[in-house]
Design an enzyme around this catalytic site. Structure first.
Site, short mmCIF file in Angstrom:
data_model
loop_
_atom_site.label_atom_id
_atom_site.label_comp_id
_atom_site.label_asym_id
_atom_site.label_seq_id
_atom_site.Cartn_x
_atom_site.Cartn_y
_atom_site.Cartn_z
N LYS A 41 2.99 -2.92 6.31
CA LYS A 41 2.77 -3.26 5.14
C LYS A 41 4.69 -2.35 4.69
O LYS A 41 4.98 -3.16 3.08
CB LYS A 41 1.87 -2.28 4.01
CG LYS A 41 0.11 -2.10 3.92
CD LYS A 41 0.40 -3.75 2.78
CE LYS A 41 -0.87 -4.55 2.85
NZ LYS A 41 -0.76 -5.79 2.00
N TYR B 102 -0.72 -0.73 10.16
CA TYR B 102 -1.50 -1.38 8.79
C TYR B 102 0.31 -0.45 8.26
O TYR B 102 0.67 -1.58 7.41
CB TYR B 102 -2.52 -1.01 7.71
CG TYR B 102 -2.60 -1.04 6.52
CD1 TYR B 102 -3.14 -2.65 6.42
CD2 TYR B 102 -2.46 -0.38 5.93
CE1 TYR B 102 -3.44 -2.89 5.03
CE2 TYR B 102 -3.15 0.08 4.38
CZ TYR B 102 -3.44 -1.13 3.60
OH TYR B 102 -3.62 -1.70 2.45
N SER C 4 0.59 -1.51 -0.25
CA SER C 4 -0.05 -0.21 0.29
C SER C 4 0.68 1.57 0.11
O SER C 4 1.89 1.36 0.59
CB SER C 4 -0.79 -0.28 1.17
OG SER C 4 -1.60 1.19 1.71
#
Length: 265
Positions: A176, A172, A159
């Site tokens: 990533k 998150y 991402s």
């Protein structure tokens, strides 16, 4: 509006069958970007195993896709954050379809939280399990098998948060970012016969985007080169390239597909 399987198959087949003879496993494959990748791979000639936590959705899509393409397509229920499930998952897929030579680590979660100090250990561990621990184990197990058999391709879906983190998605983003690092390490471990690459994805109009304030996102997008969010099918070209026969010299790479979001101020 999401494309039908038939429309997606027709669009991919117009560019040939670059995945003919391959067997692919796609996690998070029942919806969103994973669904588009699974459909495109089958349309391009691959046999495909679709994996997500919702087995019924995987089986349903597999049946529809098999009927539309004539390829062998199977659906499997598995939580990629459960380390002990992953070896058995790979065995299960290979028992049905034969050796997996393409792995797509697409499954991911990004739960919301009120503030960083209110992020609990359970949420933090869950985010890292799905976005980092699971892909690590899948790459380790599948990559070793691919190398022993003579080669393959691994694709991770990361991402833009890995390069543009915010307080609202920090666990998150950290997971990533670490996935990007794993890409380089696994490319070294299993090269030269196994290629490992990552798509760094920007904002796409998937099920996750239903929770967004689209007016705010539209206003924000005016500073991006693309001036818009992506449609799920726009991930397909990058996935087919990185897993296909024309990318033989591409490994350990991060390919950004974000409409220029990371290039914007």
């Amino acid at each position: 509006m999401r494309r039908t399987v038939a429309d997606a198959v027709a669009a991919t087949r117009s560019s040939g069958s670059p995945m003919a003879g391959r067997t692919a496993l796609v996690t998070g494959g029942s919806r969103g970007l994973g669904r588009e990748i699974a459909v495109a791979f089958a349309a391009a000639g691959a046999d495909v195993a679709i994996v997500s936590r919702k087995q019924e959705a995987c089986v349903e899509l597999a049946a529809e896709l098999a009927a539309a393409t004539g390829q062998r397509v199977t659906g499997h229920g598995a939580h990629v954050g459960e380390w002990g499930r992953l070896d058995a998952l790979l065995d299960e897929v290979e028992d049905g379809l034969g050796p997996v030579d393409v792995l797509v680590n697409n499954a991911g979660i990004a739960p919301v939280y009120p503030s960083l100090d209110e992020v609990g250990e359970e949420l933090f561990d869950k985010v890292l399990a799905v976005n980092l621990k699971g892909p690590f184990r899948m790459m380790a197990v599948a990559g070793r098998r691919m190398a022993e058999r003579g080669g393959g391709a691994i694709l991770n879906v990361s991402s833009m948060a890995s390069g543009r983190p915010t307080a609202s998605d920090l666990p998150y983003a950290a997971a990533k970012s670490a996935l990007n690092t794993l890409t380089a390490g696994f490319a070294q471990e299993y090269g030269p016969t196994v290629r490992v690459n990552t798509i760094v994805a920007g904002p796409f109009r998937t099920d996750i985007s239903k929770a967004w304030d689209m007016d705010a996102v539209h206003d924000m997008a005016q500073s991006w080169p693309s001036r818009r969010v992506g449609e799920p099918e726009e991930i397909v070209g990058a996935a087919l390239y990185l897993c296909g026969p024309t990318a033989g010299y591409t490994t350990g790479s991060l390919l950004t597909v974000d409409g220029g979001r990371l290039a914007a101020p």
